[in-house]
Design an enzyme around this catalytic site. Structure first.
Site, PDB file in Angstrom:
ATOM      1  N   LYS A  54      -8.271  -2.911   2.508  1.00 11.06           N
ATOM      2  CA  LYS A  54      -7.921  -4.336   2.621  1.00 11.06           C
ATOM      3  C   LYS A  54      -8.075  -4.793   4.061  1.00 11.06           C
ATOM      4  O   LYS A  54      -8.667  -5.847   4.331  1.00 11.06           O
ATOM      5  CB  LYS A  54      -6.469  -4.568   2.168  1.00 11.06           C
ATOM      6  CG  LYS A  54      -6.298  -4.584   0.670  1.00 11.06           C
ATOM      7  CD  LYS A  54      -4.829  -4.554   0.291  1.00 11.06           C
ATOM      8  CE  LYS A  54      -4.673  -4.347  -1.205  1.00 11.06           C
ATOM      9  NZ  LYS A  54      -3.343  -3.915  -1.615  1.00 11.06           N
ATOM     10  N   GLN A  98       2.575  -3.978  -0.570  1.00  8.87           N
ATOM     11  CA  GLN A  98       1.892  -2.997  -1.416  1.00  8.87           C
ATOM     12  C   GLN A  98       2.878  -2.364  -2.399  1.00  8.87           C
ATOM     13  O   GLN A  98       3.957  -1.917  -2.014  1.00  8.87           O
ATOM     14  CB  GLN A  98       1.246  -1.916  -0.530  1.00  8.87           C
ATOM     15  CG  GLN A  98       0.422  -0.892  -1.272  1.00  8.87           C
ATOM     16  CD  GLN A  98      -0.841  -1.461  -1.899  1.00  8.87           C
ATOM     17  OE1 GLN A  98      -1.407  -2.433  -1.418  1.00  8.87           O
ATOM     18  NE2 GLN A  98      -1.282  -0.858  -2.974  1.00  8.87           N
ATOM     19  N   ASP A 121      -0.654 -12.268  -3.804  1.00  9.22           N
ATOM     20  CA  ASP A 121      -0.670 -11.441  -5.015  1.00  9.22           C
ATOM     21  C   ASP A 121      -0.381 -12.283  -6.262  1.00  9.22           C
ATOM     22  O   ASP A 121      -0.633 -11.843  -7.382  1.00  9.22           O
ATOM     23  CB  ASP A 121       0.424 -10.366  -4.930  1.00  9.22           C
ATOM     24  CG  ASP A 121      -0.117  -9.008  -4.533  1.00  9.22           C
ATOM     25  OD1 ASP A 121      -1.277  -8.710  -4.862  1.00  9.22           O
ATOM     26  OD2 ASP A 121       0.642  -8.250  -3.890  1.00  9.22           O
TER      27      ASP A 121
END
Ligand code: GUN
Length: 305
Positions: A54, A98, A121
């Protein structure tokens, strides 16, 4: 019939190019650089690989990348305090925590502490509600990537029969909402669905997201259907021989039995190289979208739902 193979790697590269071009324009015209903060708690090896990828791709697109690596025994209060600081930081437009988190941390509380407008997200309860009610929202990356591939493949999705196999909050449910938003007739199938074969057989669009290796055989697929395989399952591959230490080699397969499905489908995503590469590309797209919204600048076309 032999299906067209949908090249997710190439499509993801195109999405990243589009993001990079828009980021360059934001910098030139407005002096703004989108920033993405990724928070990793603990040392889960798979999560470390994700986070590294990422960060690398964020920088390659011309955006700022901020990584916060915290020890596995981080106190919940400390993590919440970090999120409050990131929420208040004007240089940060996207925040990703995460998952999975270590078990002593309350995932729901933490996910909902992220400012919904920075929630790249799309997991915050406000974004779930906004998506369900057709309001502007941040959309979870994997289903957004699937939607982009479907639109690219089929053009309008209006009136198509779509079957989503799997009802997770991260993929199945938001995927169904997105397909509904594009005027598909949507069925969500799951482990208790009766006669799954018959349900899948009526679908023009199949999205498989259950995490069970090759559970959807070609004989369930309607001829000509478009098949999106979200599964990433690691299975033993004795045909590849043994590792140096004598252990069996492994390989990745999807939730769809690719070989038989490719004989029937009109188009299909492979595993690996299908949906997987689209997830990070959509994370970058979401960060750009969040930055444009925060600054009242026009959003790029084709990168949102
Ligand atoms: N862990 C595995 N995939 C994801 C993802 O898409 N988002 C977050 N936050 N964690 C993950």
């Amino acid at each position: 019939m032999t299906a067209q193979i949908i090249d997710g790697k190439a499509f993801a590269a195109k999405v990243r190019e589009k993001v990079a071009a828009h980021v360059a324009r934001l910098k030139d015209d407005h002096g703004i650089t989108p920033g993405l903060a990724v928070v990793l708690v603990g040392e889960d090896p798979a999560s470390q690989v994700y986070v590294r990828n990422k960060g690398k791709q964020t920088i390659e697109c011309g955006m700022s990348s901020f990584e916060h690596k915290l020890p596995a025994d981080t106190a919940q209060e400390d993590l919440l305090e970090l999120l409050d600081r990131l929420n208040a930081d004007p240089e940060i437009h996207g925040i990703l925590v995460q998952l999975p988190l270590p078990s002593h941390l309350d995932e729901e509380l933490i996910v909902n502490r992220v400012d919904p407008d920075k929630d790249v997200d799309g997991f915050h309860i406000s974004n779930v509600g906004r998506l369900a009610t057709g309001q502007k929202s941040m959309v979870p990356c994997t289903p957004l990537g699937c939607l982009m591939m479907l639109r690219n493949q089929l053009g309008s999705l209006s009136g198509k029969e779509a079957v989503v196999i799997g009802r997770s909050n991260i993929v199945g449910k938001p995927m169904a909402q997105l397909l509904l938003g594009d005027s598909c007739t949507v069925t969500i199938a799951h482990s208790r669905t009766r006669d799954l074969a018959q349900v899948v057989r009526r679908a023009d669009i199949v999205v498989a997201a259950v995490g069970r290796p090759r559970m959807v055989p070609g004989e369930w697929i309607k001829p000509g259907a478009t098949v999106i395989d979200v599964g990433i399952n690691r299975i033993e591959a004795p045909e590849k021989g043994a590792n140096e230490d004598g252990s069996v080699k492994m390989r990745l397969v999807g939730d769809v039995d690719f070989d038989s499905a490719a004989q029937v489908a009109g188009a299909i995503t492979p595993v690996p190289g299908g949906v997987g590469p689209m997830t990070i590309a959509c994370l970058l797209a979401n960060t750009l979208t969040a930055c444009c919204r925060a600054n009242g600048v026009a959003e790029p076309e084709g990168l949102t739902a």
